[in-house]
Structure formats: structure tokens, C-alpha cells
Design an enzyme around this catalytic site. Structure first.
Site, short mmCIF file in Angstrom:
data_model
loop_
_atom_site.label_atom_id
_atom_site.label_comp_id
_atom_site.label_asym_id
_atom_site.label_seq_id
_atom_site.Cartn_x
_atom_site.Cartn_y
_atom_site.Cartn_z
N ASP A 206 4.28 -2.17 0.75
CA ASP A 206 4.17 -3.37 -0.08
C ASP A 206 3.69 -4.56 0.77
O ASP A 206 4.11 -4.72 1.92
CB ASP A 206 5.57 -3.68 -0.64
N GLU A 251 4.33 12.33 14.09
CA GLU A 251 5.33 13.23 14.69
C GLU A 251 5.78 14.27 13.67
O GLU A 251 6.42 15.24 14.00
CB GLU A 251 6.57 12.43 15.13
C1 NOJ Z 1 3.55 -6.10 -4.76
C2 NOJ Z 1 4.38 -5.34 -5.74
O1 NOJ Z 1 3.59 -4.34 -6.33
C3 NOJ Z 1 4.88 -6.35 -6.74
O2 NOJ Z 1 5.47 -5.75 -7.86
C4 NOJ Z 1 5.83 -7.28 -6.03
O3 NOJ Z 1 6.25 -8.29 -6.92
C5 NOJ Z 1 5.17 -7.94 -4.82
N1 NOJ Z 1 4.40 -7.01 -4.03
C6 NOJ Z 1 6.20 -8.58 -3.91
O4 NOJ Z 1 6.97 -7.60 -3.28
#
Ligand code: NOJ
Length: 522
Positions: A206, A251
Site C-alpha cells: 500500500d 529466500e
Molecule cells: C490505498 C488503498 O487502496 C486505499 O484504500 C487506502 O485508503 C489508501 N491507500 C491509504 O492506505
């Protein structure tokens, strides 16, 4: 013949855990619910699942605010449920990718609680990004350390009672971690191993470009708030982190990572794909493109060109839990109702004929549209709350899946339970059960196209060759397969070849408007 790594041409299905299937009857999806529906995914014909965060979380941002990276939130299940899910998924021939959220934690994470209890300048605060404010315009007032906005509305800084401010590129409940602190790096390396040892096949990272902020913390001065090449994203230091993560993944056998990377240009994107960094990054270009053959052709060329120097495979996506569902996006204002549905059928053939891997979002196989008429009180996306309702946010694409039955909860939850977001009336005909017995349903279309792709894919080269076509259409060839998509309203003559699959019936050798076909190359 050596088989290419599984992820290079995989079809990955995004499971938005909270909305997939609710086994324990609390109105929210859970791991046991996913386990009970693995047959649906196997029969659909996807290769892997990507699970959105199911970790301990107050769900201030649907789980992208993690309070404990090594545990399952009780509303989603237990670690034992997770182990059972991985094992069953593997038995169904499905790989398992999990989300990892390194840019920020929850404000309920132990580290952030320690930071709040500790004084300015303490080691506990150095795991996050704390700064002093700036003198405000009026005496006694204070401004945030800089003018950075939160992606969810409002400033990216929140002031504590002791006068220090902390950074949150998203909601205040998601404080940004300080990746310049070695303790943070070590913690995440350990978290990766924790899940790798439990058998996950990969990670979706993310906000992968966000971990490091420019140390100058310079103001944006009103420039584009996303500033993808500005001081908040893609700082060079981030690549050392992914080099280390790659060593860890290597790994183990066959594990992968895909970054959620937004950049201003293909060069920055490619850097993440260097052979000692990430296996894949999301390429959102197709999702952002309008329904236009010319636009699709341009983004496909650009996406292929972006990854080619690294020898990486492209990725394609039409919908996700963060975007407007493409059935709705492809509707035409004032046009025939239902056109989005036909276009989505055609778009699937485009997606699945391209080299690389495709990421599907749960519910697209049912042709689900956005649920735009959710009552304000039901909406949970922090974007809705932080913009005082000016921006609807992403709840409309996160409504729970309808599995069966005539009315809410449509088999998502046990009967009598209210799902966490209300489900529309009139979904009886779009449930998975109803569609399974309808040969002309979206579900059966997805099954057919995915099954054919699986049969063909080993014989398809990475290269794509464009074939001349009228402006409203695009035709290309990959070895023995020809894909033809007509985005216009009027029929166009098909390219040479024997039709294998078409999203609406052909008129002789004419491809109708808003239709795609696969053909065997002559
Ligand atoms: C991207 C994620 O897909 C989204 O749902 C989220 O709100 C933001 N990153 C922040 O983590």
C-alpha cells in the site's frame, strides 16, 4: 520448457474482505466467509487472490489503519482461520497475496500510543514524523509545519496538546511512520517473514511510493496536491527498502510483491521494477482511460513501454475498491441504459488478451454497478467524513457481494443480519446463484473468457503487434490470438481470423459497436 513465474501472467482477484462473505453473522465479511466461497473463485478461473487488510484495526480507513500487523481483527477471524484459508486456497489451486501497509499505522498501534505518552524528542516519537508548527498570522496562533494536504481532505498534520504536530498523508487515525528510523525497517522485515512463514505467496504494498518524505519538508505552494514526484512520494531512499524486501522474498520460493505506485511518469515507475526490486507495480492507465479505442491504444503502448526496459511484465486493472466500478464508468450520459454492461463484457476480452497480468475486483464478475444512493448515515469512507460529504468517497463500490436469495442480505450474511453497508433492492437477479444458471450472464461470460485464456496463455508471446483498424476500433495480435475491440457505435469489419469468442453476436464478418472478439490468427 521452463514455465514463467506464476505472477507474470496471473489473473488476480481482489477480495475486499469486509464485503466478500460474512460467515459469523456480524454483518461484515470474514476469513471463514472467504473460505466458504473458494469454490466460486476456482470455478471463475482466477489464479490468485489478493486480500485487502484483515489485521487488527479500528477500521478508520477500512483496515488500511493497522493496529497489529501480526494478528487478525476479531471481526474477520483468527490466525487459525487465516492458516486454514491459505491451506484451502492452495488446495483449490489459488495463490494468496496479502496487503501490507508500511506508510502509516493506526493511531491505536502500540507504537503510536507510546509516542503520544512520550515527550517531544523521545525515541518513541522518532518512529513517526513529529515536527513543531510555524507561527500563525495572528499572535498566539500556530500553523502546521508545512502546507501538505491529506489525501482525504484537510491538512496532513494534526496538533497534539503538547504542541507537536504529527504527519498523516491520509486520515489523522493513520500517522505516517518514519522510515529513516532503522527500527521501522526491521519491524517490517520481520512482519514480511511472519506472513511468508504462514504461506502467503505475495504482498500488495500500500502507498508503496510514500515511505520517505523529502527531509526539507518544503511547502507545496498550492501545486498539484498529489505531487507524485514532489516531496511526499518516490524519494530515492525508498528503493533501498524494496531491494531489502526482494532479498527476503528471494529466500523463499516463488514469492512476489506488487507495489501500489502512483508516479508522474513511466521513468519513475520503472525504477521500482529493477530486477532487484519489486516484481510488479500496478499500472492504472487502463482504469483511468475513457471508453475510446484511441485512448486505450495510447495507454497500452505507454504501459508496455514503461516496463520494457526492466524486462518486467505489465499489469492491468479496470476496477478496485478505490475507484468507480467500470460498468458504471462506461455508461453513457443520455445513452442507452445498460451500455456499461456490454462495454464491460468487451473490456474483459481486451484485459485478458494483453500480455502480463490482470487484477480483477470482486463483483465485476457479476457486473455490479456502483451503488450511488447510499444514505449519508451509512457511508463510512473517511473521505466522505473529512470533506463534509462534498466527496461521496468509495463506499459505493464496496457494497457487499450478493450471493443468493431474493432480498438483503442476499446470502452475504446469514438471513436476518444487516450488512455493514445496505444492499440495494432489485439485486435478486444479479446474485452469483441466479447468474450461474443463466448462460448469458456476466458470471458465465467471465468464466468462459478466463477458461479460454487459461487454455491459450502458454502459447502467447509477450509481444503485441497492432493490426490496422478503423479509428473507433483497436485490433492486435499476440502470436496465434487476435483481439478486436470496437469502441464505436457502428459495426466495423473484423480482422482476418476465425472467431473464438465474442461479447455480442457478430453480424457476419462485422463486429458490432461496443463489442470485442477473440479470433485465431490466420
Ligand atoms: C490505498 C488503498 O487502496 C486505499 O484504500 C487506502 O485508503 C489508501 N491507500 C491509504 O492506505
Amino acid at each position: 520448457m521452463t514455465r514463467i513465474p506464476w505472477w507474470r501472467d496471473a489473473v488476480v482477484y481482489e477480495v475486499y474482505v469486509r464485503s466478500f462473505a460474512d460467515a459469523d453473522g456480524n454483518g461484515e465479511g470474514d476469513l471463514q466467509g472467504i473460505r466458504s466461497r473458494l469454490g466460486h473463485l476456482r470455478d471463475l478461473g482466477v489464479d490468485a487472490l489478493w486480500l485487502t487488510p484483515f489485521y487488527t484495526s479500528p477500521l478508520a480507513d477500512g483496515g488500511y489503519d493497522v493496529a497489529d500487523y501480526r494478528d487478525v481483527d476479531p471481526r474477520f477471524g483468527t490466525l487459525d482461520d487465516f492458516d486454514a484459508l491459505v491451506s484451502d486456497a492452495h488446495d483449490h489451486g489459488l495463490r494468496m497475496i496479502v496487503d501490507i501497509v508500511p506508510n502509516h499505522s493506526s493511531d491505536r498501534h502500540r507504537w503510536f500510543r507510546e509516542a503520544l505518552a512520550a515527550p517531544p524528542g523521545s525515541p518513541a516519537r522518532s518512529r513517526y514524523i513529529f515536527r513543531s508548527g510555524k507561527p500563525g498570522e495572528r499572535p498566539g496562533e500556530e500553523d502546521p509545519p508545512n502546507d501538505w494536504p491529506s489525501a482525504f481532505g484537510g491538512p496532513a498534520w494534526t496538533r497534539l496538546d503538547d504542541g507537536e504536530w504529527y504527519l498523516h498523508l491520509y486520515a489523522p487515525e493513520q500517522p505516517d511512520l518514519n522510515w529513516r528510523n532503522p527500527e521501522v525497517r526491521h519491524e517490517f522485515e520481520d512482519i514480511l517473514r511472519f506472513w511468508l512463514d504462514r504461506g502467503v505467496d505475495g504482498f500488495r504494498i500500500d502507498v508503496a511510493a510514500g515511505l520517505f518524505k523529502d527531509e526539507s519538508f518544503r511547502d507545496l505552494h498550492g501545486q498539484d496536491r498529489r505531487m507524485l514526484n514532489g516531496p511526499m512520494y518516490s524519494r530515492p531512499e525508498v528503493h533501498d527498502v524494496y531491494r531489502r524486501w526482494r532479498q527476503i522474498l528471494d529466500e523463499y520460493d516463488d514469492r512476489m510483491a506488487i507495489g501500489e505506485v502512483w508516479t508522474d511518469g513511466p521513468q519513475d515507475l520503472a525504477l521500482y521494477l529493477r530486477p532487484d526490486e519489486l516484481h510488479q507495480v500496478f499500472q492504472f492507465d487502463l482504469q483511468l482511460a475513457p471508453w475510446s479505442a484511441m485512448a486505450f491504444r495510447e495507454v497500452i503502448d505507454a504501459a508496455l513501454k514503461a516496463v520494457a526496459p526492466m524486462g518486467a511484465a505489465p499489469t492491468w486493472v479496470l476496477s478496485s475498491h478505490d475507484s468507480v466500478r467500470h460498468v458504471t464508468r462506461y455508461e453513457q450520459p443520455g445513452g442507452l441504459p445498460g451500455i456499461g454492461h456490454g462495454r464491460a463484457k468487451a473490456a474483459l476480452l481486451l484485459l485478458l488478451a494483453l500480455p502480463g497480468s490482470a487484477y480483477l475486483y470482486q463483483g465485476e464478475e457479476l457486473g455490479l454497478p456502483e451503488v450511488t444512493d447510499l444514505p449519508d448515515e451509512a457511508r463510512q469512507d473517511p473521505i466522505f467524513k473529512r470533506t463534509n460529504g462534498r466527496t461521496a468517497g468509495r463506499d459505493s463500490c464496496r457494497v457487499p457481494l450478493p450471493w443468493s436469495g431474493p432480498a438483503e442480505p442476499y446470502g452475504f450474511s446469514p438471513d436476518g443480519v444487516r450488512p455493514w453497508l445496505p444492499m440495494p433492492r432489485g439485486w435478486a437477479s444479479v446474485t452469483a446463484e441466479a447468474q450461474a444458471s443463466d448462460p448469458s450472464s456476466m458470471l458465465n461470460w467471465y468464466r468462459e473468457a478466463l477458461a479460454l485464456r487459461r487454455r491459450l496463455k502458454d502459447g502467447l508471446p509477450d509481444e503485441l503487434e497492432w493490426i490496422d483498424s478503423p479509428d473507433t476500433a483497436l485490433f492486435f495480435r499476440r502470436g496465434p490470438l487476435v483481439c478486436a475491440l470496437n469502441c464505436g457505435e457502428n459495426p466495423v469489419r473484423l480482422p482476418a481470423g476465425i472467431p473464438l469468442l465474442t461479447s455480442t453476436p457478430l453480424y457476419g464478418d462485422l463486429l458490432p459497436g461496443n463489442t470485442a472478439a477473440w479470433l485465431t490468427a490466420p
